[in-house]
Design a protein around this motif. Sequence first.
Motif, PDB file in Angstrom:
ATOM      1  N   THR A   9      39.750  50.889  38.107  1.00 40.75           N
ATOM      2  CA  THR A   9      39.693  52.191  37.446  1.00 40.75           C
ATOM      3  C   THR A   9      38.800  52.180  36.217  1.00 40.75           C
ATOM      4  O   THR A   9      38.339  53.219  35.769  1.00 40.75           O
ATOM      5  CB  THR A   9      41.104  52.651  37.037  1.00 40.75           C
ATOM      6  OG1 THR A   9      41.688  51.661  36.184  1.00 40.75           O
ATOM      7  CG2 THR A   9      41.970  52.858  38.263  1.00 40.75           C
ATOM      8  N   TRP A  10      38.566  50.993  35.667  1.00 39.56           N
ATOM      9  CA  TRP A  10      37.719  50.860  34.490  1.00 39.56           C
ATOM     10  C   TRP A  10      37.134  49.466  34.464  1.00 39.56           C
ATOM     11  O   TRP A  10      37.825  48.489  34.769  1.00 39.56           O
ATOM     12  CB  TRP A  10      38.537  51.126  33.229  1.00 39.56           C
ATOM     13  CG  TRP A  10      37.754  51.090  31.972  1.00 39.56           C
ATOM     14  CD1 TRP A  10      36.884  52.030  31.510  1.00 39.56           C
ATOM     15  CD2 TRP A  10      37.773  50.056  31.002  1.00 39.56           C
ATOM     16  NE1 TRP A  10      36.359  51.633  30.307  1.00 39.56           N
ATOM     17  CE2 TRP A  10      36.891  50.422  29.971  1.00 39.56           C
ATOM     18  CE3 TRP A  10      38.442  48.840  30.913  1.00 39.56           C
ATOM     19  CZ2 TRP A  10      36.667  49.628  28.861  1.00 39.56           C
ATOM     20  CZ3 TRP A  10      38.214  48.042  29.802  1.00 39.56           C
ATOM     21  CH2 TRP A  10      37.332  48.448  28.793  1.00 39.56           C
ATOM     22  N   LEU A  11      35.862  49.376  34.097  1.00 36.95           N
ATOM     23  CA  LEU A  11      35.167  48.098  34.095  1.00 36.95           C
ATOM     24  C   LEU A  11      34.199  48.077  32.931  1.00 36.95           C
ATOM     25  O   LEU A  11      33.429  49.027  32.744  1.00 36.95           O
ATOM     26  CB  LEU A  11      34.415  47.933  35.428  1.00 36.95           C
ATOM     27  CG  LEU A  11      33.545  46.717  35.588  1.00 36.95           C
ATOM     28  CD1 LEU A  11      34.380  45.564  36.115  1.00 36.95           C
ATOM     29  CD2 LEU A  11      32.423  47.006  36.547  1.00 36.95           C
ATOM     30  N   GLU A  12      34.259  47.017  32.144  1.00 36.26           N
ATOM     31  CA  GLU A  12      33.295  46.858  31.057  1.00 36.26           C
ATOM     32  C   GLU A  12      32.825  45.415  31.047  1.00 36.26           C
ATOM     33  O   GLU A  12      33.629  44.484  31.032  1.00 36.26           O
ATOM     34  CB  GLU A  12      33.917  47.194  29.709  1.00 36.26           C
ATOM     35  CG  GLU A  12      32.931  47.047  28.569  1.00 36.26           C
ATOM     36  CD  GLU A  12      33.546  47.416  27.239  1.00 36.26           C
ATOM     37  OE1 GLU A  12      33.452  46.590  26.315  1.00 36.26           O
ATOM     38  OE2 GLU A  12      34.130  48.504  27.145  1.00 36.26           O
ATOM     39  N   ILE A  37      45.155  38.340  39.423  1.00 32.43           N
ATOM     40  CA  ILE A  37      44.500  39.489  40.055  1.00 32.43           C
ATOM     41  C   ILE A  37      43.157  39.745  39.389  1.00 32.43           C
ATOM     42  O   ILE A  37      42.148  39.960  40.059  1.00 32.43           O
ATOM     43  CB  ILE A  37      45.402  40.739  39.999  1.00 32.43           C
ATOM     44  CG1 ILE A  37      46.652  40.536  40.857  1.00 32.43           C
ATOM     45  CG2 ILE A  37      44.629  41.977  40.462  1.00 32.43           C
ATOM     46  CD1 ILE A  37      47.713  41.615  40.689  1.00 32.43           C
ATOM     47  N   GLU A  38      43.130  39.712  38.044  1.00 35.25           N
ATOM     48  CA  GLU A  38      41.872  39.928  37.323  1.00 35.25           C
ATOM     49  C   GLU A  38      40.830  38.875  37.700  1.00 35.25           C
ATOM     50  O   GLU A  38      39.664  39.202  37.922  1.00 35.25           O
ATOM     51  CB  GLU A  38      42.106  39.915  35.817  1.00 35.25           C
ATOM     52  CG  GLU A  38      42.836  41.143  35.317  1.00 35.25           C
ATOM     53  CD  GLU A  38      43.133  41.086  33.835  1.00 35.25           C
ATOM     54  OE1 GLU A  38      42.932  40.018  33.195  1.00 35.25           O
ATOM     55  OE2 GLU A  38      43.583  42.107  33.304  1.00 35.25           O
ATOM     56  N   LYS A  39      41.238  37.622  37.771  1.00 32.94           N
ATOM     57  CA  LYS A  39      40.304  36.552  38.142  1.00 32.94           C
ATOM     58  C   LYS A  39      39.755  36.773  39.544  1.00 32.94           C
ATOM     59  O   LYS A  39      38.550  36.656  39.783  1.00 32.94           O
ATOM     60  CB  LYS A  39      41.013  35.195  38.058  1.00 32.94           C
ATOM     61  CG  LYS A  39      40.118  34.022  38.357  1.00 32.94           C
ATOM     62  CD  LYS A  39      40.870  32.718  38.192  1.00 32.94           C
ATOM     63  CE  LYS A  39      39.944  31.542  38.512  1.00 32.94           C
ATOM     64  NZ  LYS A  39      40.621  30.261  38.319  1.00 32.94           N
ATOM     65  N   ALA A  40      40.634  37.127  40.487  1.00 29.76           N
ATOM     66  CA  ALA A  40      40.191  37.393  41.861  1.00 29.76           C
ATOM     67  C   ALA A  40      39.279  38.617  41.918  1.00 29.76           C
ATOM     68  O   ALA A  40      38.299  38.642  42.674  1.00 29.76           O
ATOM     69  CB  ALA A  40      41.400  37.586  42.774  1.00 29.76           C
ATOM     70  N   GLU A  48      52.127  44.557  37.011  1.00 29.36           N
ATOM     71  CA  GLU A  48      52.494  44.517  35.593  1.00 29.36           C
ATOM     72  C   GLU A  48      52.996  43.146  35.155  1.00 29.36           C
ATOM     73  O   GLU A  48      53.322  42.953  33.988  1.00 29.36           O
ATOM     74  CB  GLU A  48      53.556  45.573  35.321  1.00 29.36           C
ATOM     75  CG  GLU A  48      53.037  46.977  35.561  1.00 29.36           C
ATOM     76  CD  GLU A  48      54.117  48.031  35.418  1.00 29.36           C
ATOM     77  OE1 GLU A  48      55.223  47.699  34.957  1.00 29.36           O
ATOM     78  OE2 GLU A  48      53.851  49.180  35.769  1.00 29.36           O
ATOM     79  N   SER A  49      53.059  42.213  36.060  1.00 31.35           N
ATOM     80  CA  SER A  49      53.613  40.887  35.780  1.00 31.35           C
ATOM     81  C   SER A  49      52.652  40.053  34.947  1.00 31.35           C
ATOM     82  O   SER A  49      51.461  39.966  35.247  1.00 31.35           O
ATOM     83  CB  SER A  49      53.904  40.183  37.105  1.00 31.35           C
ATOM     84  OG  SER A  49      54.078  38.812  36.903  1.00 31.35           O
ATOM     85  N   VAL A  92      38.657  44.637  32.709  1.00 28.96           N
ATOM     86  CA  VAL A  92      38.832  45.428  33.916  1.00 28.96           C
ATOM     87  C   VAL A  92      40.246  46.017  33.903  1.00 28.96           C
ATOM     88  O   VAL A  92      41.189  45.383  33.442  1.00 28.96           O
ATOM     89  CB  VAL A  92      38.584  44.573  35.189  1.00 28.96           C
ATOM     90  CG1 VAL A  92      39.597  43.461  35.325  1.00 28.96           C
ATOM     91  CG2 VAL A  92      38.544  45.424  36.427  1.00 28.96           C
ATOM     92  N   ALA A  93      40.356  47.250  34.364  1.00 28.17           N
ATOM     93  CA  ALA A  93      41.658  47.890  34.574  1.00 28.17           C
ATOM     94  C   ALA A  93      41.733  48.253  36.045  1.00 28.17           C
ATOM     95  O   ALA A  93      40.723  48.605  36.669  1.00 28.17           O
ATOM     96  CB  ALA A  93      41.792  49.131  33.703  1.00 28.17           C
TER      97      ALA A  93
END
Length: 91
Positions: free
Chosen positions: A17-20, A71-74, A63-64, A34-35
């Motif tokens: 939904t969001w990426l910087e 998840i962010e790394k993947a 939310e864990s 990243v969101a």
Amino acid sequence: MTYEVIVEGYVLQVEVTWLEEALPTEYRNGSREVAFNVLSGTMYDADGIPMDVFQMELSVLAESDEFVPMIEKALWYEIDARKRRYGSLAA
């Protein structure tokens, strides 16, 4: 954009939904943020039979403190791979 990531036995459909992404320069360090929303997921039992992940479990995963970094790394791995394949317009 939607990505498929695999985390701890879950195959997740994740919407970014969001990426910087700020590349490092001579004067500052780079950063990446990243969101995302977890849209759906599948997990496999011991016999390899796929099962849908319930929405409540997806919310817990998203939310864990344990799963969010994974998840962010993947996601970054998939985002970078898509950029390499299709160029910077793919992200």
